[in-house]
Motif scaffolding. Sequence first.
Motif, PDB file in Angstrom:
ATOM      1  N   ASN A  53       0.793  -1.231   0.000  1.00 35.89           N
ATOM      2  CA  ASN A  53       0.000   0.000   0.000  1.00 35.89           C
ATOM      3  C   ASN A  53       0.826   1.281   0.000  1.00 35.89           C
ATOM      4  OD1 ASN A  53      -2.476  -1.562   0.328  1.00 35.89           O
ATOM      5  ND2 ASN A  53      -1.779  -1.916   2.418  1.00 35.89           N
ATOM      6  N   GLY A  54       2.146   1.172   0.129  1.00 36.94           N
ATOM      7  CA  GLY A  54       2.990   2.352   0.195  1.00 36.94           C
ATOM      8  C   GLY A  54       3.237   2.787   1.630  1.00 36.94           C
ATOM      9  N   GLU A  55       4.359   3.446   1.859  1.00 36.79           N
ATOM     10  CA  GLU A  55       4.757   3.814   3.213  1.00 36.79           C
ATOM     11  C   GLU A  55       3.808   4.832   3.833  1.00 36.79           C
ATOM     12  OE1 GLU A  55       8.799   5.068   2.978  1.00 36.79           O
ATOM     13  OE2 GLU A  55       9.563   3.044   2.550  1.00 36.79           O
ATOM     14  N   ASP A  56       3.355   5.793   3.064  1.00 33.77           N
ATOM     15  CA  ASP A  56       2.470   6.822   3.627  1.00 33.77           C
ATOM     16  C   ASP A  56       1.178   6.203   4.152  1.00 33.77           C
ATOM     17  OD1 ASP A  56       4.322   8.750   3.034  1.00 33.77           O
ATOM     18  OD2 ASP A  56       3.304   9.471   1.218  1.00 33.77           O
ATOM     19  N   ALA A  57       0.564   5.317   3.371  1.00 36.24           N
ATOM     20  CA  ALA A  57      -0.685   4.677   3.794  1.00 36.24           C
ATOM     21  C   ALA A  57      -0.449   3.778   4.998  1.00 36.24           C
ATOM     22  CB  ALA A  57      -1.282   3.876   2.642  1.00 36.24           C
ATOM     23  N   CYS A  58       0.659   3.056   4.990  1.00 36.25           N
ATOM     24  CA  CYS A  58       0.980   2.153   6.087  1.00 36.25           C
ATOM     25  C   CYS A  58       1.107   2.908   7.402  1.00 36.25           C
ATOM     26  CB  CYS A  58       2.263   1.384   5.781  1.00 36.25           C
ATOM     27  SG  CYS A  58       2.870   0.398   7.184  1.00 36.25           S
ATOM     28  N   PHE A  59       1.907   3.972   7.413  1.00 41.34           N
ATOM     29  CA  PHE A  59       2.173   4.657   8.674  1.00 41.34           C
ATOM     30  C   PHE A  59       1.057   5.613   9.072  1.00 41.34           C
ATOM     31  CE2 PHE A  59       6.291   2.935   7.591  1.00 41.34           C
ATOM     32  CZ  PHE A  59       6.614   2.340   8.797  1.00 41.34           C
ATOM     33  N   SER A  60       0.235   5.994   8.123  1.00 38.94           N
ATOM     34  CA  SER A  60      -0.984   6.719   8.478  1.00 38.94           C
ATOM     35  C   SER A  60      -1.897   5.820   9.307  1.00 38.94           C
ATOM     36  CB  SER A  60      -1.713   7.185   7.220  1.00 38.94           C
ATOM     37  OG  SER A  60      -2.953   7.764   7.538  1.00 38.94           O
TER      38      SER A  60
ATOM     39  N   SER B 137      -8.041  -3.697   1.507  1.00 36.23           N
ATOM     40  CA  SER B 137      -7.387  -2.603   2.218  1.00 36.23           C
ATOM     41  C   SER B 137      -7.575  -2.796   3.716  1.00 36.23           C
ATOM     42  CB  SER B 137      -8.001  -1.259   1.807  1.00 36.23           C
ATOM     43  OG  SER B 137      -7.558  -0.215   2.657  1.00 36.23           O
ATOM     44  N   LYS B 138      -6.566  -2.392   4.500  1.00 38.35           N
ATOM     45  CA  LYS B 138      -6.679  -2.463   5.956  1.00 38.35           C
ATOM     46  C   LYS B 138      -7.278  -1.191   6.543  1.00 38.35           C
ATOM     47  CE  LYS B 138      -3.077  -5.866   6.893  1.00 38.35           C
ATOM     48  NZ  LYS B 138      -1.877  -6.200   7.697  1.00 38.35           N
ATOM     49  N   LYS B 139      -7.551  -0.240   5.692  1.00 40.15           N
ATOM     50  CA  LYS B 139      -8.158   1.001   6.176  1.00 40.15           C
ATOM     51  C   LYS B 139      -9.620   0.751   6.501  1.00 40.15           C
ATOM     52  CE  LYS B 139      -8.797   5.896   5.044  1.00 40.15           C
ATOM     53  NZ  LYS B 139      -8.219   6.322   6.331  1.00 40.15           N
ATOM     54  N   PRO B 140     -10.090   1.140   7.689  1.00 33.29           N
ATOM     55  CA  PRO B 140     -11.495   0.926   8.045  1.00 33.29           C
ATOM     56  C   PRO B 140     -12.443   1.668   7.105  1.00 33.29           C
ATOM     57  CG  PRO B 140     -10.195   1.487   9.990  1.00 33.29           C
ATOM     58  CD  PRO B 140      -9.312   1.719   8.809  1.00 33.29           C
ATOM     59  N   ILE B 141     -13.648   1.150   6.981  1.00 32.35           N
ATOM     60  CA  ILE B 141     -14.707   1.817   6.227  1.00 32.35           C
ATOM     61  C   ILE B 141     -15.533   2.646   7.208  1.00 32.35           C
ATOM     62  CG2 ILE B 141     -16.785   1.505   4.830  1.00 32.35           C
ATOM     63  CD1 ILE B 141     -15.614  -1.198   3.928  1.00 32.35           C
ATOM     64  N   VAL B 142     -15.470   3.941   7.087  1.00 34.65           N
ATOM     65  CA  VAL B 142     -16.313   4.853   7.874  1.00 34.65           C
ATOM     66  C   VAL B 142     -16.925   5.816   6.873  1.00 34.65           C
ATOM     67  CG1 VAL B 142     -16.422   6.508   9.774  1.00 34.65           C
ATOM     68  CG2 VAL B 142     -14.708   4.679   9.825  1.00 34.65           C
TER      69      VAL B 142
ATOM     70  N   ARG C  93     -14.872  -2.960   9.127  1.00 33.94           N
ATOM     71  CA  ARG C  93     -13.629  -3.447   8.523  1.00 33.94           C
ATOM     72  C   ARG C  93     -12.418  -2.989   9.341  1.00 33.94           C
ATOM     73  NH1 ARG C  93     -12.344  -2.143   2.339  1.00 33.94           N
ATOM     74  NH2 ARG C  93     -11.294  -0.349   3.285  1.00 33.94           N
ATOM     75  N   LEU C  94     -12.289  -3.569  10.548  1.00 31.01           N
ATOM     76  CA  LEU C  94     -11.197  -3.207  11.450  1.00 31.01           C
ATOM     77  C   LEU C  94      -9.959  -4.068  11.234  1.00 31.01           C
ATOM     78  CD1 LEU C  94     -13.140  -2.462  14.750  1.00 31.01           C
ATOM     79  CD2 LEU C  94     -12.829  -1.063  12.709  1.00 31.01           C
ATOM     80  N   GLY C  95     -10.045  -5.092  10.399  1.00 28.66           N
ATOM     81  CA  GLY C  95      -8.868  -5.857   9.998  1.00 28.66           C
ATOM     82  C   GLY C  95      -8.124  -6.532  11.125  1.00 28.66           C
TER      83      GLY C  95
ATOM     84  N   VAL D  35     -12.275   4.808  15.419  1.00 29.83           N
ATOM     85  CA  VAL D  35     -13.273   4.597  14.372  1.00 29.83           C
ATOM     86  C   VAL D  35     -14.658   4.999  14.879  1.00 29.83           C
ATOM     87  CG1 VAL D  35     -14.480   2.819  13.023  1.00 29.83           C
ATOM     88  CG2 VAL D  35     -11.980   2.851  13.103  1.00 29.83           C
ATOM     89  N   GLY D  36     -14.965   4.650  16.131  1.00 29.85           N
ATOM     90  CA  GLY D  36     -16.230   5.070  16.721  1.00 29.85           C
ATOM     91  C   GLY D  36     -16.360   6.577  16.785  1.00 29.85           C
ATOM     92  N   ARG D  37     -15.269   7.250  17.133  1.00 29.45           N
ATOM     93  CA  ARG D  37     -15.285   8.718  17.180  1.00 29.45           C
ATOM     94  C   ARG D  37     -15.487   9.320  15.792  1.00 29.45           C
ATOM     95  NH1 ARG D  37     -12.415  11.625  21.475  1.00 29.45           N
ATOM     96  NH2 ARG D  37     -12.317  10.306  23.318  1.00 29.45           N
TER      97      ARG D  37
END
Length: 384
Positions: A81-88, A342-347, A359-361, A371-373
Amino acid sequence: MKAAAALSFWEREVFFGTIDLIIVGSGIVGLNAAIRLKELSPDLRIVVLERSALAAGASTRNAGFACFGSMTELLEDCEKNGEDACFSLVEERWRGLQLLRQRIGDVQLDLKAYGGYEMFRETEKESFEKCMDAMPKINRYLADIIGHKEVFVRADQALGQMGFRSVSHLIFNQSEGQLNPGKMMAALIQMARQMGIQIINGLEVVSLTDDGTEVVLQTDAAWELRAARVLVATNGFARQLLPELQLRPARNQVMITKPIKHLPFQSCFHYDRGYYYFRNVGNRLLLGGGRHLFEQEEYTEEFGMTEAVREHLLELVREVILPSTAFEPDCWWSGILGVGDSKKPIVKKVSERLFVAVRLGGMGVAIGNSVGRQAAALMLSSMD
């Protein structure tokens, strides 16, 4: 649907009349969203619906790791996914853990800051060397997020006390810990109820529709409920209500042993990109994972144990983790995760009055609070 009596006038008026927000799912995301909504807007009438006696998907069925990713997992995420997405995402996990600690408190979480290890077997020299080459760069990223200069360090010197067989290297993460998921959820339930949030267990939502003025929910009790806004927070089961979601349910199987005299370690452990994980629970061993070896069978919404995964986990204990120690399983269980490409949650907002946070992976402990917030903020912005 269940054969159930029609709602009485009293039940309809007191329990289900004039609801501002319904949250479907009383897990870590659903309860954190409800609590945050009530903090920001105390006059809202919020009802949380849960189909089970407990939020049995993953919130009370995980291993209780307060973590944000092992070295091999982070490297794989960077490549995909790239470093930026990973560390975000790492930053979101870390921030979520701190928010969880602030909300509940370390004592109530039974948080133990033992740190965590990733183990590498003798056949995994190449993987270990790749991690060591990347460690300075990974630590620089993490220093900005966590505040420690060396989050990951080589820890081969600890192998002598662990008692493992055929393990040649360890990497230690000083910023990891373990907690008690049962105590975590009990604290959130108590907090929600004290704030006046109504939690109804044993009532399943089987369909929902935004009719243009409110959301209409049909339940397995043949009751029709209505609310101004609805949040679906059922993670791995969310496609039952919203089949278009980019999400797959995934079953994880877990074992805990009976007490072991002189258990040789006290920490969290990851292996093979986080697909295996184990830790002490007092003087017991908890071990889970292995679903990647049986991927198609484990992409399921069905709870339960399979002989193939069970035997594989037991072999890992006998051959690697506790090769010289007698042990006896105490109990087995399974949980259902929500995963995707993707490991990014769906909100997101599904319609004008319908929202989803899933999708908390497998990282619900770390990101469930944040994610709740996010879901709470999105819902409130729609009401302005």
